[in-house]
Design a protein around this motif. Structure first.
Motif, PDB file in Angstrom:
ATOM      1  N   MET A  54     -14.615 -12.453  -3.983  1.00  0.00           N
ATOM      2  CA  MET A  54     -13.581 -12.917  -3.063  1.00  0.00           C
ATOM      3  C   MET A  54     -12.664 -13.984  -4.105  1.00  0.00           C
ATOM      4  N   ASP A  55     -12.712 -13.876  -5.343  1.00  0.00           N
ATOM      5  CA  ASP A  55     -11.768 -14.658  -6.142  1.00  0.00           C
ATOM      6  C   ASP A  55     -10.436 -14.328  -5.767  1.00  0.00           C
ATOM      7  N   GLU A  56      -9.750 -15.497  -5.308  1.00  0.00           N
ATOM      8  CA  GLU A  56      -8.562 -15.501  -4.850  1.00  0.00           C
ATOM      9  C   GLU A  56      -7.395 -14.896  -5.635  1.00  0.00           C
ATOM     10  N   ARG A  57      -7.235 -15.072  -6.943  1.00  0.00           N
ATOM     11  CA  ARG A  57      -6.418 -14.790  -7.863  1.00  0.00           C
ATOM     12  C   ARG A  57      -6.643 -13.234  -8.242  1.00  0.00           C
ATOM     13  N   GLY A  58      -7.929 -12.991  -8.592  1.00  0.00           N
ATOM     14  CA  GLY A  58      -8.376 -11.718  -9.151  1.00  0.00           C
ATOM     15  C   GLY A  58      -8.399 -10.421  -7.948  1.00  0.00           C
ATOM     16  N   THR A  59      -8.442 -10.859  -6.744  1.00  0.00           N
ATOM     17  CA  THR A  59      -8.594  -9.759  -5.789  1.00  0.00           C
ATOM     18  C   THR A  59      -7.122  -9.552  -5.095  1.00  0.00           C
ATOM     19  N   ARG A  60      -6.079 -10.320  -5.594  1.00  0.00           N
ATOM     20  CA  ARG A  60      -4.783 -10.302  -4.717  1.00  0.00           C
ATOM     21  C   ARG A  60      -4.268  -8.909  -4.574  1.00  0.00           C
ATOM     22  N   LEU A 211      -6.162  -3.791 -13.320  1.00  0.00           N
ATOM     23  CA  LEU A 211      -7.254  -3.486 -12.273  1.00  0.00           C
ATOM     24  C   LEU A 211      -8.542  -2.362 -12.589  1.00  0.00           C
ATOM     25  N   ARG A 212      -8.147  -1.841 -13.709  1.00  0.00           N
ATOM     26  CA  ARG A 212      -9.689  -0.960 -14.119  1.00  0.00           C
ATOM     27  C   ARG A 212     -11.023  -1.522 -14.359  1.00  0.00           C
ATOM     28  N   PRO A 213     -10.870  -2.551 -14.532  1.00  0.00           N
ATOM     29  CA  PRO A 213     -12.353  -3.470 -14.602  1.00  0.00           C
ATOM     30  C   PRO A 213     -12.787  -3.692 -13.334  1.00  0.00           C
ATOM     31  N   PHE A 214     -11.881  -3.964 -12.294  1.00  0.00           N
ATOM     32  CA  PHE A 214     -12.499  -4.333 -11.019  1.00  0.00           C
ATOM     33  C   PHE A 214     -12.846  -2.914 -10.313  1.00  0.00           C
ATOM     34  N   GLN A 215     -12.159  -2.016 -10.653  1.00  0.00           N
ATOM     35  CA  GLN A 215     -12.578  -0.471 -10.043  1.00  0.00           C
ATOM     36  C   GLN A 215     -13.938  -0.295 -10.560  1.00  0.00           C
ATOM     37  N   GLN A 216     -13.940  -0.285 -11.946  1.00  0.00           N
ATOM     38  CA  GLN A 216     -15.529   0.244 -12.710  1.00  0.00           C
ATOM     39  C   GLN A 216     -16.457  -0.587 -11.972  1.00  0.00           C
ATOM     40  N   ALA A 217     -16.269  -1.900 -11.793  1.00  0.00           N
ATOM     41  CA  ALA A 217     -17.221  -2.880 -11.201  1.00  0.00           C
ATOM     42  C   ALA A 217     -17.566  -2.513  -9.779  1.00  0.00           C
ATOM     43  N   SER A 218     -16.518  -2.054  -9.120  1.00  0.00           N
ATOM     44  CA  SER A 218     -16.803  -1.265  -7.636  1.00  0.00           C
ATOM     45  C   SER A 218     -17.635  -0.111  -7.698  1.00  0.00           C
ATOM     46  N   GLY A 269       4.706 -12.584  -4.956  1.00  0.00           N
ATOM     47  CA  GLY A 269       4.437 -11.577  -5.931  1.00  0.00           C
ATOM     48  C   GLY A 269       2.929 -10.972  -5.199  1.00  0.00           C
ATOM     49  N   LEU A 270       2.654 -11.064  -4.031  1.00  0.00           N
ATOM     50  CA  LEU A 270       1.578 -10.226  -3.438  1.00  0.00           C
ATOM     51  C   LEU A 270       2.099  -8.924  -3.272  1.00  0.00           C
ATOM     52  N   ARG A 271       1.301  -7.840  -3.838  1.00  0.00           N
ATOM     53  CA  ARG A 271       1.635  -6.481  -3.620  1.00  0.00           C
ATOM     54  C   ARG A 271       0.350  -5.725  -3.863  1.00  0.00           C
ATOM     55  N   PRO A 272       0.337  -4.662  -3.073  1.00  0.00           N
ATOM     56  CA  PRO A 272      -0.845  -3.731  -3.078  1.00  0.00           C
ATOM     57  C   PRO A 272      -0.858  -2.885  -4.324  1.00  0.00           C
ATOM     58  N   SER A 273      -2.126  -2.730  -4.683  1.00  0.00           N
ATOM     59  CA  SER A 273      -2.440  -1.783  -5.751  1.00  0.00           C
ATOM     60  C   SER A 273      -2.169  -0.288  -5.570  1.00  0.00           C
ATOM     61  N   ARG A 274      -2.032   0.576  -6.585  1.00  0.00           N
ATOM     62  CA  ARG A 274      -2.339   1.966  -6.150  1.00  0.00           C
ATOM     63  C   ARG A 274      -3.356   2.700  -6.542  1.00  0.00           C
ATOM     64  N   ALA A 275      -4.568   1.711  -6.477  1.00  0.00           N
ATOM     65  CA  ALA A 275      -5.924   2.535  -6.573  1.00  0.00           C
ATOM     66  C   ALA A 275      -6.299   3.216  -5.691  1.00  0.00           C
ATOM     67  N   GLU A 276      -6.187   2.951  -4.303  1.00  0.00           N
ATOM     68  CA  GLU A 276      -6.262   3.735  -3.145  1.00  0.00           C
ATOM     69  C   GLU A 276      -5.267   3.633  -2.492  1.00  0.00           C
ATOM     70  N   GLU A 277      -4.604   5.056  -2.124  1.00  0.00           N
ATOM     71  CA  GLU A 277      -3.461   5.152  -1.566  1.00  0.00           C
ATOM     72  C   GLU A 277      -3.384   6.102  -0.200  1.00  0.00           C
ATOM     73  N   LEU A 278      -2.646   6.354   0.570  1.00  0.00           N
ATOM     74  CA  LEU A 278      -2.862   7.116   1.797  1.00  0.00           C
ATOM     75  C   LEU A 278      -1.894   8.186   1.917  1.00  0.00           C
ATOM     76  N   VAL A 279      -2.678   9.298   2.640  1.00  0.00           N
ATOM     77  CA  VAL A 279      -1.877  10.424   2.842  1.00  0.00           C
ATOM     78  C   VAL A 279      -1.918  10.680   4.416  1.00  0.00           C
ATOM     79  N   VAL A 280      -0.689  10.997   4.928  1.00  0.00           N
ATOM     80  CA  VAL A 280      -0.676  11.295   6.427  1.00  0.00           C
ATOM     81  C   VAL A 280       0.013  12.593   6.598  1.00  0.00           C
ATOM     82  N   ALA A 281      -0.939  13.484   7.510  1.00  0.00           N
ATOM     83  CA  ALA A 281      -0.956  14.764   7.756  1.00  0.00           C
ATOM     84  C   ALA A 281      -0.787  15.069   9.108  1.00  0.00           C
TER      85      ALA A 281
END
Length: 283
Positions: A54-60, A211-218, A269-281
């Motif tokens: 829940m680190d405020e900066r690292g999880t932005r 964000l790769r280290p964060f994904q690897q930790a996940s 500067g708050l912006r979403p990551s592209r690690a998990e994205e959406l598809v609508v069908a």
């Protein structure tokens, strides 16, 4: 005869709920979504914001993504409800709180939340403990996503002949590609005008380097909890899979589009990551 203790929710479901709450508490307004009901359900203790995840900066970027995808799907449900669609299915519901936070929309819908039996029984008890209860318009459906989840949904009263919105967020990475494809083929048989909104996890090489280290930790955490990540998709591969499953059309919703929709006026500067994205069908 009394039942035993309910299985606790998946750690990723709790973490997602806490990230939604952290967005409302740590990020300045305007908030993309305001959801602290999931925090109440999870009841993580007073020191939850001190957790490393829940680190405020690292999880932005990650919490921005979680907030944005939840808002996008809620906007989609509201839009389709205005067109007369009255069925909403949440696959892998986790600590989803749409029915509790948006009663004015949910009142016109039949909402089906599908999830694994243990965590869902836990959620049923928590909703009762907090006084929300289970209104008739909300059906909690215990399923095995590698098994006959469709049959369980039908048994709960879902009518595949009526148009529906189906949301599947944070699920595909836990399923084999064959199970994902089978689920998509089943959803594609829904009445014309039905919509699937699904997330997919991109491979590490497609994720922002920071964000790769964060994904690897996940990934390590998922393996340790017995729910390893099994499937990754690039946007072209996910689009191809959806189209091959029988949908009439499909569209990738990249992080950049979510940024334009929900973060364009922000100055922090708050912006979403592209690690998990959406598809609508659409069927």
């Amino acid at each position: 005869m009394t039942s035993g203790p309910a299985v606790l929710p998946d750690h990723t479901a709790v973490r997602t709920a806490l990230w939604r709450a952290l967005h409302a508490q740590a990020d300045p307004p305007p908030h993309v979504i305001e959801d602290e009901v999931g925090l109440r359900l999870a009841a993580p203790g007073d020191d939850w914001r001190a957790r490393p995840d829940m680190d405020e900066r690292g999880t932005r970027p990650v919490r921005a993504s979680v907030a944005a995808r939840a808002r996008f799907i809620e906007d989609l449900v509201v839009e389709r409800a205005a067109r007369g669609v009255d069925r909403y299915v949440v696959l892998g519901a986790g600590l989803d709180t749409f029915a509790q936070r948006r009663p004015e929309v949910a009142a016109g819908l039949r909402v089906f939340e599908a999830d694994r039996p243990g965590p869902q029984e836990w959620k049923r008890r928590r909703l009762a403990d907090l006084g929300y209860g289970i209104p008739d318009r909300l059906r909690l459906v215990p399923v095995d996503f590698e098994g006959d989840w469709w049959g369980r949904l039908l048994a709960a009263g879902f009518d595949p002949g009526r148009p529906a919105v189906v949301a599947c967020t944070g699920v595909t990475m836990y399923l084999t590609r064959d199970a994902v494809a089978a689920s998509f083929r089943q959803i594609a048989t829904l009445a014309p005008g039905s919509v699937l909104a699904t997330t997919f996890l991109r491979p590490a090489e497609d994720v922002e380097p920071e964000l790769r280290p964060f994904q690897q930790a996940s990934e390590r955490g998922a393996r340790a909890s017995g729910t390893p990540f099994l499937s990754y998709f690039t946007p072209p591969r996910m689009l191809a899979l959806v189209r091959e499953s029988g949908f009439r059309d499909a569209r990738h919703i990249p992080a950049e589009e979510l940024t334009r929709r929900y973060f364009a006026t922000r100055t922090d500067g708050l912006r979403p990551s592209r690690a998990e994205e959406l598809v609508v069908a659409t069927t």
